[in-house]
Write a protein that holds these residues in place. Structure first.
Motif, PDB file in Angstrom:
ATOM      1  N   SER A 168      36.742  44.168  34.720  1.00 59.00           N
ATOM      2  CA  SER A 168      37.840  44.143  35.692  1.00 59.00           C
ATOM      3  C   SER A 168      37.837  42.838  36.490  1.00 59.00           C
ATOM      4  O   SER A 168      38.901  42.253  36.745  1.00 59.00           O
ATOM      5  CB  SER A 168      37.727  45.343  36.631  1.00 59.00           C
ATOM      6  OG  SER A 168      38.789  45.358  37.552  1.00 59.00           O
ATOM      7  N   GLU A 169      36.649  42.380  36.888  1.00 55.59           N
ATOM      8  CA  GLU A 169      36.559  41.127  37.635  1.00 55.59           C
ATOM      9  C   GLU A 169      37.027  39.945  36.791  1.00 55.59           C
ATOM     10  O   GLU A 169      37.724  39.051  37.285  1.00 55.59           O
ATOM     11  CB  GLU A 169      35.121  40.919  38.102  1.00 55.59           C
ATOM     12  CG  GLU A 169      34.697  41.913  39.181  1.00 55.59           C
ATOM     13  CD  GLU A 169      33.207  41.859  39.482  1.00 55.59           C
ATOM     14  OE1 GLU A 169      32.495  41.070  38.815  1.00 55.59           O
ATOM     15  OE2 GLU A 169      32.742  42.619  40.366  1.00 55.59           O
ATOM     16  N   ARG A 170      36.648  39.946  35.523  1.00 54.17           N
ATOM     17  CA  ARG A 170      37.117  38.865  34.653  1.00 54.17           C
ATOM     18  C   ARG A 170      38.625  38.970  34.448  1.00 54.17           C
ATOM     19  O   ARG A 170      39.329  37.950  34.376  1.00 54.17           O
ATOM     20  CB  ARG A 170      36.379  38.907  33.310  1.00 54.17           C
ATOM     21  CG  ARG A 170      36.765  37.776  32.355  1.00 54.17           C
ATOM     22  CD  ARG A 170      35.800  37.652  31.206  1.00 54.17           C
ATOM     23  NE  ARG A 170      34.471  37.212  31.661  1.00 54.17           N
ATOM     24  CZ  ARG A 170      33.434  37.039  30.854  1.00 54.17           C
ATOM     25  NH1 ARG A 170      33.568  37.270  29.549  1.00 54.17           N
ATOM     26  NH2 ARG A 170      32.276  36.640  31.331  1.00 54.17           N
ATOM     27  N   ALA A 171      39.128  40.185  34.342  1.00 53.97           N
ATOM     28  CA  ALA A 171      40.575  40.375  34.203  1.00 53.97           C
ATOM     29  C   ALA A 171      41.311  39.834  35.419  1.00 53.97           C
ATOM     30  O   ALA A 171      42.401  39.245  35.298  1.00 53.97           O
ATOM     31  CB  ALA A 171      40.891  41.853  34.005  1.00 53.97           C
ATOM     32  N   ASN A 172      40.727  40.006  36.611  1.00 54.93           N
ATOM     33  CA  ASN A 172      41.325  39.434  37.821  1.00 54.93           C
ATOM     34  C   ASN A 172      41.398  37.919  37.749  1.00 54.93           C
ATOM     35  O   ASN A 172      42.362  37.302  38.203  1.00 54.93           O
ATOM     36  CB  ASN A 172      40.495  39.839  39.049  1.00 54.93           C
ATOM     37  CG  ASN A 172      40.812  41.244  39.520  1.00 54.93           C
ATOM     38  OD1 ASN A 172      41.943  41.691  39.412  1.00 54.93           O
ATOM     39  ND2 ASN A 172      39.809  41.944  40.023  1.00 54.93           N
ATOM     40  N   PRO A 180      44.355  41.852  30.815  1.00 52.80           N
ATOM     41  CA  PRO A 180      43.297  42.815  30.499  1.00 52.80           C
ATOM     42  C   PRO A 180      42.162  42.179  29.705  1.00 52.80           C
ATOM     43  O   PRO A 180      42.368  41.230  28.940  1.00 52.80           O
ATOM     44  CB  PRO A 180      44.030  43.880  29.669  1.00 52.80           C
ATOM     45  CG  PRO A 180      45.466  43.746  30.061  1.00 52.80           C
ATOM     46  CD  PRO A 180      45.678  42.287  30.325  1.00 52.80           C
ATOM     47  N   VAL A 181      40.975  42.717  29.890  1.00 49.87           N
ATOM     48  CA  VAL A 181      39.776  42.230  29.207  1.00 49.87           C
ATOM     49  C   VAL A 181      39.130  43.390  28.467  1.00 49.87           C
ATOM     50  O   VAL A 181      39.053  44.510  28.975  1.00 49.87           O
ATOM     51  CB  VAL A 181      38.784  41.611  30.221  1.00 49.87           C
ATOM     52  CG1 VAL A 181      37.400  41.408  29.605  1.00 49.87           C
ATOM     53  CG2 VAL A 181      39.325  40.293  30.753  1.00 49.87           C
ATOM     54  N   LEU A 182      38.656  43.110  27.275  1.00 49.76           N
ATOM     55  CA  LEU A 182      37.978  44.124  26.477  1.00 49.76           C
ATOM     56  C   LEU A 182      36.586  44.400  27.037  1.00 49.76           C
ATOM     57  O   LEU A 182      35.784  43.485  27.227  1.00 49.76           O
ATOM     58  CB  LEU A 182      37.866  43.666  25.021  1.00 49.76           C
ATOM     59  CG  LEU A 182      36.977  44.520  24.115  1.00 49.76           C
ATOM     60  CD1 LEU A 182      37.543  45.934  23.970  1.00 49.76           C
ATOM     61  CD2 LEU A 182      36.819  43.864  22.740  1.00 49.76           C
ATOM     62  N   ALA A 203      42.131  46.552  32.975  1.00 52.95           N
ATOM     63  CA  ALA A 203      43.135  45.754  33.669  1.00 52.95           C
ATOM     64  C   ALA A 203      42.565  45.164  34.956  1.00 52.95           C
ATOM     65  O   ALA A 203      41.544  45.631  35.475  1.00 52.95           O
ATOM     66  CB  ALA A 203      44.348  46.619  33.990  1.00 52.95           C
ATOM     67  N   PRO A 204      43.200  44.124  35.501  1.00 57.79           N
ATOM     68  CA  PRO A 204      42.791  43.631  36.825  1.00 57.79           C
ATOM     69  C   PRO A 204      42.864  44.759  37.862  1.00 57.79           C
ATOM     70  O   PRO A 204      43.776  45.592  37.822  1.00 57.79           O
ATOM     71  CB  PRO A 204      43.823  42.534  37.117  1.00 57.79           C
ATOM     72  CG  PRO A 204      44.327  42.096  35.778  1.00 57.79           C
ATOM     73  CD  PRO A 204      44.309  43.332  34.928  1.00 57.79           C
TER      74      PRO A 204
END
Length: 495
Positions: free
Chosen positions: A36-40, A45-47, A182-183
């Motif tokens: 989630s932090e990387r998505a932010n 979205p990040v896997l 997701a973020p």
């Protein structure tokens, strides 16, 4: 080219969380939080992929349990003799491509998908080969052949990242959860949802006990040629004529039969049980698309990538098995010394060797073909191995190797043109690459032979034969019938 992301969802369950270990739950939450932090940071979205050890289990039990969860479509992949299996359900990501560059485009999307992924595992040590995200799917035999209604649900290229993936081999078993985070995702809610899914899975597995293969009397299947035997043999004769005129050296012609079970729908799980019992050295597979299942037990590896090395095989030249040990030995010796089959096999070996030369620093070819003996048929087989150059993957090898002369012909392009003109058949994924690729670059694809498309009480089965200058139409037709027996026995249970 198309890629879509989804997250599976089931109603919340009040049942105890599974796995119950508090550290495992905390580690799962940490992985989701990092994603989630990387998505932010990247605003998309990040896997997140989390793997934890589970108790060993018959992979068919997972296949059956996954179906009861209604999380999405399922797939199955097993090499019974090596005790290796992959079973997946749902699609966290779907990579769908079209056209002649479908393999290359899929490889690029997979690289992008992995670039920002967050991977983690539970407390038990799990080998890389049994952990992390992987894609499962396949490709069409020839993207230039128009698709008919039969194969409408199977695009030119399709690779699925399952929501839940069961891996097992001879040493351990694990379950991988793949999720797009997701973020600003609600991590507590995601964790609770995953835990509910896993608990429901645990309950389904408890209700899914290993069963003996159905021993009821074999159903009387109705079998109908999609193209009559006479017309197919005319195709063979026309192909031989073109070969003698110098148009090409070999072309593989396929035929199909429609099989109907008048009693009931075909049972995919029973079919897989029979196939793995009868053909333990084959790749036994099933992939669901809507209400259809593409199912088979293929003896032919296209390519395997492991720790920087490519392994493949040349498989061409066929003969029946003998009814006695002496007859079987004699038929094998005749195959080994058959000028027709040896010539056909040599073409396949040379083509594969040349294809790997562009991807490998070194390539080794077995000294001579040996016999691969299956239940009702035997083939000439030669192992081929190469050291893969840095920066390459087995998806690139697929693009260079497929179709091999064993399933297409030689030279490739004139043979394919003849198949498009003469065959009058939509092969779809038959004789095409099917398999998996993992996050480390390791993976394995087979050639989807001895296979069929199941839909309710009907199945369409496929078989092909390599046509060369001295091919006899009646003999080739008899060989195709022999190859169809693999799936016919899988569907009926009849020996």
């Amino acid at each position: 080219m198309d890629i879509t992301f989804t997250n599976a969802a089931l109603p919340q369950s009040p049942a105890p969380i599974w796995p119950a270990d508090a550290w495992e739950q905390l580690r799962l939450q940490q992985i989701l939080q990092q994603a989630s932090e990387r998505a932010n940071t990247i605003h998309q979205p990040v896997l997140a992929s989390f793997t934890h050890a589970v108790c060993p289990c018959d992979p068919l039990q997972y296949f059956q349990a996954f179906h009861t969860l209604h999380l999405g479509e399922c797939f199955y992949w097993e090499r019974p003799s090596e005790q290796r299996a992959l079973v997946g359900v749902g699609a966290t990501a779907t990579i769908q491509t079209t056209g002649q560059s479908c393999v290359q485009e899929a490889a690029e999307i997979w690289r992008q998908l992995q670039a920002q992924a967050i991977l983690g595992q539970g407390s038990a040590a799990i080998p890389d080969r049994t952990s992390g995200p992987l894609l499962f799917g396949g490709f069409t035999f020839d993207p230039l052949t128009p698709t008919t209604e039969l194969w409408q649900a199977f695009p030119d290229g399709l690779l699925l990242l399952p929501y839940l993936l069961f891996h097992c081999d001879e040493t351990c078993a694990a379950l991988t959860i793949n999720l797009q985070v997701a973020p600003d995702a609600d991590i507590a809610s995601l964790t609770a949802e995953i835990s509910a899914h896993l608990h429901t899975l645990e309950q389904a597995l408890a209700r899914t006990l290993p069963q003996e293969t159905d021993r009821l009397p074999a159903p009387s299947l109705q079998i109908e040629d999609l193209l009559s035997a006479d017309l197919w043999m005319e195709q063979v004769a026309a192909t031989v004529k073109r070969i003698k005129q110098g148009a090409f050296a070999k072309a593989v012609l396929a035929r199909a039969v429609r099989v109907t079970n008048p009693r009931q729908d075909f049972d995919v799980i029973q079919t897989l049980k029979r196939l793995r019992e009868s053909y333990p050295v084959a790749y036994v597979f099933a992939i669901q698309r809507q209400e259809q299942y593409f199912v088979g037990a293929t003896p032919e590896r296209l390519v395997c990538g492991a720790d920087g090395q490519i392994q493949t095989m040349a498989l061409a030249g066929s003969a029946p098995r003998g009814k006695t040990e002496e007859e079987d030995r004699q038929l094998g010796e005749e195959l080994l010394h058959s000028q027709k089959n040896q010539g056909e096999h040599h073409v396949v070996v040379s083509t594969i060797q040349n294809a790997l030369a562009a991807l490998c620093s070194r390539v080794w070819v077995g000294d001579a073909p040996h016999l691969l003996k299956l239940k009702n048929i035997q083939h000439l087989q030669t192992p081929i191995t190469g050291d893969m150059l840095p920066g390459h993957s087995i998806l690139e090898a697929i693009e260079d190797l497929h179709p091999t002369p064993a399933v297409g012909g030689s030279p490739r392009q004139p043979a394919l043109e003849a198949i498009r003109e003469l065959e009058q058949l939509d092969r779809g994924w038959y004789a095409a690459p099917i398999g998996w690729i993992g996050h480390t670059g390791n993976g394995e694809f087979a050639v989807a032979l001895r296979s069929g498309l199941l839909h309710g009480h009907q199945a369409t089965l496929f078989a092909g034969c390599g046509i060369v200058a001295d091919s006899d139409p009646e003999s080739e037709y008899a060989e195709s019938c022999l190859k169809l027996q693999v799936m016919l026995r899988g569907l009926s249970g009849e020996e």
